[in-house]
Each structure stands twice: as C-alpha cells, then as structure tokens.
Write an enzyme that holds these catalytic residues in place. Structure first.
Site, PDB file in Angstrom:
ATOM      1  N   ASP A 252      47.005  41.086  38.193  1.00 35.84           N
ATOM      2  CA  ASP A 252      47.516  41.559  36.897  1.00 35.84           C
ATOM      3  C   ASP A 252      48.902  42.147  37.130  1.00 35.84           C
ATOM      4  O   ASP A 252      49.092  42.941  38.061  1.00 35.84           O
ATOM      5  CB  ASP A 252      46.570  42.630  36.330  1.00 35.84           C
ATOM      6  CG  ASP A 252      45.187  42.052  36.062  1.00 35.84           C
ATOM      7  OD1 ASP A 252      45.120  40.912  35.570  1.00 35.84           O
ATOM      8  OD2 ASP A 252      44.183  42.719  36.368  1.00 35.84           O
TER       9      ASP A 252
ATOM     10  N   LYS B 136      54.132  47.317  32.019  1.00 30.84           N
ATOM     11  CA  LYS B 136      54.735  48.569  31.529  1.00 30.84           C
ATOM     12  C   LYS B 136      55.316  49.357  32.693  1.00 30.84           C
ATOM     13  O   LYS B 136      54.676  49.466  33.744  1.00 30.84           O
ATOM     14  CB  LYS B 136      53.666  49.429  30.852  1.00 30.84           C
ATOM     15  CG  LYS B 136      53.352  48.991  29.455  1.00 30.84           C
ATOM     16  CD  LYS B 136      52.502  50.058  28.790  1.00 30.84           C
ATOM     17  CE  LYS B 136      52.060  49.584  27.430  1.00 30.84           C
ATOM     18  NZ  LYS B 136      50.866  50.256  26.970  1.00 30.84           N
TER      19      LYS B 136
ATOM     20  N   ASP C 153      37.459  42.303  44.343  1.00 36.02           N
ATOM     21  CA  ASP C 153      37.757  42.390  42.913  1.00 36.02           C
ATOM     22  C   ASP C 153      36.811  43.417  42.314  1.00 36.02           C
ATOM     23  O   ASP C 153      35.750  43.690  42.871  1.00 36.02           O
ATOM     24  CB  ASP C 153      37.562  41.035  42.226  1.00 36.02           C
ATOM     25  CG  ASP C 153      38.350  40.918  40.920  1.00 36.02           C
ATOM     26  OD1 ASP C 153      39.308  40.110  40.873  1.00 36.02           O
ATOM     27  OD2 ASP C 153      38.022  41.628  39.943  1.00 36.02           O
TER      28      ASP C 153
ATOM     29  N   TYR D 213      41.490  29.667  39.486  1.00 34.75           N
ATOM     30  CA  TYR D 213      41.072  29.515  38.085  1.00 34.75           C
ATOM     31  C   TYR D 213      42.243  29.861  37.148  1.00 34.75           C
ATOM     32  O   TYR D 213      42.571  29.110  36.232  1.00 34.75           O
ATOM     33  CB  TYR D 213      39.882  30.448  37.847  1.00 34.75           C
ATOM     34  CG  TYR D 213      39.380  30.489  36.439  1.00 34.75           C
ATOM     35  CD1 TYR D 213      38.593  29.456  35.935  1.00 34.75           C
ATOM     36  CD2 TYR D 213      39.670  31.571  35.608  1.00 34.75           C
ATOM     37  CE1 TYR D 213      38.125  29.500  34.628  1.00 34.75           C
ATOM     38  CE2 TYR D 213      39.202  31.621  34.307  1.00 34.75           C
ATOM     39  CZ  TYR D 213      38.439  30.593  33.823  1.00 34.75           C
ATOM     40  OH  TYR D 213      37.975  30.637  32.539  1.00 34.75           O
ATOM     41  N   TYR D 214      42.893  30.998  37.392  1.00 35.73           N
ATOM     42  CA  TYR D 214      44.019  31.387  36.536  1.00 35.73           C
ATOM     43  C   TYR D 214      45.209  30.465  36.734  1.00 35.73           C
ATOM     44  O   TYR D 214      45.928  30.144  35.797  1.00 35.73           O
ATOM     45  CB  TYR D 214      44.419  32.855  36.800  1.00 35.73           C
ATOM     46  CG  TYR D 214      43.648  33.816  35.929  1.00 35.73           C
ATOM     47  CD1 TYR D 214      44.173  34.293  34.745  1.00 35.73           C
ATOM     48  CD2 TYR D 214      42.369  34.224  36.289  1.00 35.73           C
ATOM     49  CE1 TYR D 214      43.458  35.158  33.930  1.00 35.73           C
ATOM     50  CE2 TYR D 214      41.639  35.085  35.485  1.00 35.73           C
ATOM     51  CZ  TYR D 214      42.184  35.548  34.305  1.00 35.73           C
ATOM     52  OH  TYR D 214      41.460  36.389  33.492  1.00 35.73           O
TER      53      TYR D 214
ATOM     54  N   ASP E 247      52.307  33.694  38.547  1.00 38.76           N
ATOM     55  CA  ASP E 247      53.050  32.960  37.505  1.00 38.76           C
ATOM     56  C   ASP E 247      54.059  33.904  36.852  1.00 38.76           C
ATOM     57  O   ASP E 247      54.849  33.458  36.028  1.00 38.76           O
ATOM     58  CB  ASP E 247      52.084  32.476  36.416  1.00 38.76           C
ATOM     59  CG  ASP E 247      51.456  33.673  35.710  1.00 38.76           C
ATOM     60  OD1 ASP E 247      50.811  34.482  36.395  1.00 38.76           O
ATOM     61  OD2 ASP E 247      51.652  33.829  34.491  1.00 38.76           O
TER      62      ASP E 247
ATOM     63  N   GLU F 205      41.357  38.345  50.292  1.00 42.14           N
ATOM     64  CA  GLU F 205      41.950  37.856  49.043  1.00 42.14           C
ATOM     65  C   GLU F 205      41.807  38.983  48.033  1.00 42.14           C
ATOM     66  O   GLU F 205      40.686  39.342  47.655  1.00 42.14           O
ATOM     67  CB  GLU F 205      41.262  36.577  48.525  1.00 42.14           C
ATOM     68  CG  GLU F 205      41.957  36.065  47.251  1.00 42.14           C
ATOM     69  CD  GLU F 205      41.263  34.887  46.556  1.00 42.14           C
ATOM     70  OE1 GLU F 205      40.206  34.429  47.034  1.00 42.14           O
ATOM     71  OE2 GLU F 205      41.791  34.442  45.524  1.00 42.14           O
TER      72      GLU F 205
END
Ligand SMILES: C[S@@+](CC[C@H](N)C(=O)[O-])C[C@H]1O[C@@H](n2cnc3c(N)ncnc32)[C@H](O)[C@@H]1O
Length: 236
Positions: free
Chosen positions: A124, A128, A75, A201-202, A160, A50
């Site tokens: 993330d 840009k 992470d 969570y997000y 998302d 993950e």
C-alpha cells in the site's frame, strides 16, 4: 481448493501447518519464532521474506524455482494468506510458509542476520504526507529490516505506484544505498529480467488497467536515519 467464507478462512489459518498467526500475539510468542525459523522449515537454508504478500504469489513462484531456499510471506490479512498457504500445501512446497502479523513488529520475529533477502510486492503506497512513515520503504522500516538481515542483504520493490517508486529512489539516494537494478517499466523491456516475470494478484489487475510496473533492487547496509531525518521529512 475448497470454497470457504472469509470468516472460515480466518479460522482455518490457525490450524494450517504452514502458517504462524502472530496477530494476537502474547508475551513469549516472539521467543517461539525468533531465531527458530530453521526449525519451522526443517533446514537452515537462507530465508527470503515477501512483505505485504497478500496471496503470496512471490513466495509460491520463487519457492517452486528455488527448492534450496526458504520463503516466508508476511501480511496482516488472514484470508489472503489462507489462499497462498493452501496453494503451497497443494503444490507440496515445504519451503514456503506464511506469517500473519503487522510488518511494523518485524524485529520481534527474527534474530539478527536470520533473513537473507526481502521482496516487497505492491505494498500500500500510503500517499498522504502524514502516513509516509507507514510506507514499507521508509527509512524507519529499512532500519528494522537491517536489524534482522544479513549484511548487505538485498531488498526488491515491485510497485505500480509512481509516488512510492520515486519516494523509494529518493530514500535510496539519501541513504547512499547501492542499487543493483532499477527499471521504470518492466514490461517495456525486450525481455523480462529473471524472476520479474512472476506476477502477483494485484500486478495482474494493474496491468489490465494499463499501468506500468516499476522495480528497484538495492543492498541494505547500515541505515543511519538520524543523519538524513530532515531530508526524509521533506519527501512526499
Ligand atoms: C495492495 S496489497 C498487495 C498484495 C500482494 N503483494 C499482491 O501484489 O497481490 C497490499 C497488502 O499489504 C498488506 N499490508 C499493508 N501494510 C501492512 C503492514 N504494515 N503489515 C502487514 N501487512 C500489510 C495488506 O494487508 C495487503 O494485503
């Protein structure tokens, strides 16, 4: 689970039995993990990663559902990993582990073919144009994944973010990668497809804000970035 400060959680993960901290790696550390994940897990079951795991909700969810498979969350944020690692210990999930590192260095940590599947959960989006190469579905990253995955390994992306989703679909098209499933809004379906019901969570925060959750799963065959470099550079 005890209350710990962020700094304490960073220190704690160094001693947790289910965490490998390779943020401040030294020469030789790679050899300690590359090709050795079966030793860490104590079996040679298939390994699913993950990426951008945060608190590792997919590792925990899938780990509980598939005890005959291993799950490793990656992470850079140690305090988030701490939560997932503590939860895995509380839940007795011996098939769930975490590694603190930058995903950019992923090829150092796995032997060829050591990874069978990858979930990328709400990474993330790096919106840009100058940061597109940091997106975890940029061909530069896909090339790295290809080097450590079994042939035709499966990649799942849940996000998302419209721009990241469209970018990923464009990359998949350019590289002619076979798509297994593509869903523009998971929660508008009559029934949620297998394993997409696990919420991170997000994801819960995005849902509370009324955002739609997108998903695409595709098979990673040989990625020939050079052939599509110009087109990739055009993507935003
Ligand atoms: C938006 S959070 C999502 C966390 C989790 N998957 C969730 O859905 O709750 C994105 C995570 O990606 C991690 N991340 C982003 N780029 C990374 C990189 N190159 N290497 C390691 N971690 C990264 C961040 O530290 C952060 O925890």
């Amino acid at each position: 689970m005890s209350r710990r400060t962020k700094t304490e959680r960073y220190e704690d993960i160094l001693s947790l039995p289910n965490v490998t901290d390779l943020h401040h790696y030294r020469e030789g550390d790679f050899a300690a993990v590359r090709g050795r994940w079966k030793d860490f897990f104590g079996n040679d079951n298939p390994v699913t990663l993950e990426l951008a795991c945060g608190k590792g909700d997919y590792c925990l969810g899938l780990g509980a559902r598939y005890p005959d498979r291993n799950f490793l969350g990656l992470d850079i944020k140690g305090d988030r990993i701490w939560k997932g690692a503590m939860q895995a210990l509380d839940d007795g999930l011996t098939n769930v582990r975490f590694m603190r590192t930058r995903i950019d260095h992923i090829i150092n940590y796995f032997a060829a073919g050591e990874v069978s599947e990858i979930w990328i959960t709400f990474p993330d989006p790096y919106l840009k144009k100058s940061k597109t190469r940091k997106r975890l579905t940029h061909p530069v990253f896909l090339q790295r994944y290809r080097r450590i995955m079994q042939p035709d390994g499966l990649i799942h992306l849940k996000t998302d973010n419209d721009r990241l989703y469209e970018f990923t679909i464009n990359v998949i098209d350019l590289l002619k990668l076979p798509v297994k499933q593509r869903i523009a809004d998971i929660y508008r379906l009559d029934s949620i497809p297998k394993n997409l019901d696990i919420q991170t969570y997000y994801e819960k925060q995005h849902l509370a804000e009324g955002r739609s959750i997108k998903y695409v799963a595709f098979y990673l065959n040989d990625v020939v970035l050079q052939a599509v470099q110009d087109e990739v550079n055009e993507l935003i």
